[in-house]
Write a protein that holds these residues in place. Structure first.
Motif, short mmCIF file in Angstrom:
data_model
loop_
_atom_site.label_atom_id
_atom_site.label_comp_id
_atom_site.label_asym_id
_atom_site.label_seq_id
_atom_site.Cartn_x
_atom_site.Cartn_y
_atom_site.Cartn_z
N ALA A 84 0.83 -1.21 0.00
CA ALA A 84 0.00 0.00 0.00
C ALA A 84 0.86 1.26 0.00
N TRP A 85 1.92 1.23 0.77
CA TRP A 85 2.83 2.38 0.81
C TRP A 85 3.52 2.59 -0.53
N GLN A 88 0.92 3.78 -3.08
CA GLN A 88 0.51 5.16 -2.85
C GLN A 88 1.51 6.14 -3.46
N SER A 89 2.80 5.84 -3.31
CA SER A 89 3.82 6.73 -3.86
C SER A 89 3.78 6.77 -5.38
N GLY A 91 0.83 6.33 -7.05
CA GLY A 91 -0.52 6.70 -7.46
C GLY A 91 -1.31 5.55 -8.04
N ASP A 93 -3.94 2.21 -7.44
CA ASP A 93 -4.95 1.64 -6.56
C ASP A 93 -4.55 0.22 -6.14
N SER A 110 -3.10 -0.01 6.73
CA SER A 110 -3.21 -0.19 5.28
C SER A 110 -4.27 0.72 4.69
N LEU A 113 -3.11 4.21 4.32
CA LEU A 113 -2.22 4.37 3.18
C LEU A 113 -2.97 4.32 1.84
N GLY A 114 -4.30 4.23 1.92
CA GLY A 114 -5.11 4.30 0.72
C GLY A 114 -5.58 3.00 0.15
N ALA A 115 -5.27 1.87 0.79
CA ALA A 115 -5.70 0.57 0.26
C ALA A 115 -7.15 0.29 0.62
#
Length: 318
Positions: A84-85, A88-89, A91, A93, A110, A113-115
């Motif tokens: 996820a990290w 995220q860096s 961009g 999904d 998680s 971190l956007g997951a």
């Protein structure tokens, strides 16, 4: 098969983002054994475990088509955080399926971190759901351990160990699905053919030992262990083959030993390590390592430190 050059390329891929983790002397064992015990502290890595190494190498070597579809993975938690990290860096999904008993600390981390995190059944159920999601959504599966790009990233731990501990004679590494052990095995065996490499599993999740016994990956009906990060029900085709080729021995440790080792790291070594990271220490406490070991330093990999206060309280009360 994976080579030392693949691991060196992975190191170049991640070097601008991730730093080497330290090796510390474990004073208690070093004073009672005839050999120095060193701890490779992967709990200090970004997101609290070694997993971003593989995730970042995977993202950095992926094609646009692989990334465009979005990523999917199954994880007990640390692969979820690391991927996820990394995603995220970039961009990208990512959708993670975790077992219902997964650490709330790792689930929330998680999601932060956007997951997208889906909790579903046990580890076998989680895999079944992810395979359906791959078909329905067209996700690109990023296997937590049975992917050569992931293994190459994890293998950078082995490069660091040999640089930081030139007198290392034995490496002791926790085993879940086997990605870290496989990567370290490739790196260490290429650079130091004489080094002893030992994998450690919980008795209740000994999937690599089962694979060795059956001469190939063999699915456990269930896994029962406090070391949830090592709860893979089956190892991979790649990790089995690489570990069978490069690893000298596998040992198992008891649940009582895992709890004692975790408490030892917390109170004696002052490391906030999760139970799955403590199995190498458990092997020392329970005298499970093959005897005799070669003269030289023993390096124990402490794989992660992602544990919520509720989990810590439970461990301390056991």
């Amino acid at each position: 098969m994976l080579t030392i050059e693949d691991i060196r390329e992975a190191r170049a891929c991640i070097a601008g983002t991730l730093s080497a983790t330290p090796i510390l002397t474990e004073p208690n064992f070093s004073s009672t054994l005839a050999q120095r015990v060193l701890l490779k502290c992967e709990l200090f890595q970004n997101t609290g475990s070694f997993k971003p190494r593989g995730g970042l190498n995977w993202i950095g070597t992926a094609s646009d088509a692989e990334l465009r579809r979005g990523l999917g993975a199954v994880s007990a938690g640390n692969h979820a955080l690391g991927l996820a990290w990394a995603a995220q860096s970039a961009g990208v999904d990512v959708t993670i399926v975790m077992p219902e008993g997964a650490s709330e600390f790792k689930v929330q981390g998680s999601r932060e971190l956007g997951a997208e995190v889906i909790l579903h059944g046990d580890i076998n159920d989680a895999w079944a759901l992810m395979h359906r999601l791959v078909e329905e959504r067209g996700l690109t599966l990023v296997h937590p351990y049975d992917d050569l790009r992931i293994i190459a990233g994890q293998g950078t731990v082995g490069l660091e160990i040999l640089e930081q501990a030139p007198e290392a004679a034995t490496i002791v590494c926790p085993v879940g699905g086997g990605g870290l052990l496989a990567g370290i095995g490739v790196a260490a065996r290429a650079l130091r053919p004489d080094i002893r490499i030992i994998g450690v599993e919980p008795e209740g999740a000994a999937s690599m030992q089962a694979a060795w016994a059956h001469q190939g990956p063999y699915r456990l009906n269930s896994v029962e262990t406090h070391a949830k990060s090592l709860g893979a029900a089956i190892v991979g085709e790649h990790t089995y083959a690489l570990c069978r080729h490069h690893v000298d021995a596998l040992v198992t440790v008891s649940e009582a030993g895992i709890l004692q080792a975790t408490q030892h790291l917390l109170t004696q070594t002052k490391l906030f390590a999760e139970p799955g990271a403590a199995v190498g220490i458990a092997a020392l406490l329970e005298n499970r390592l093959p005897d005799p070991l070669p003269a030289g330093d023993i390096v124990v990999v402490i794989t992660g430190g992602n544990m919520g206060l509720d989990e810590l309280t439970t461990l301390l009360l056991c």
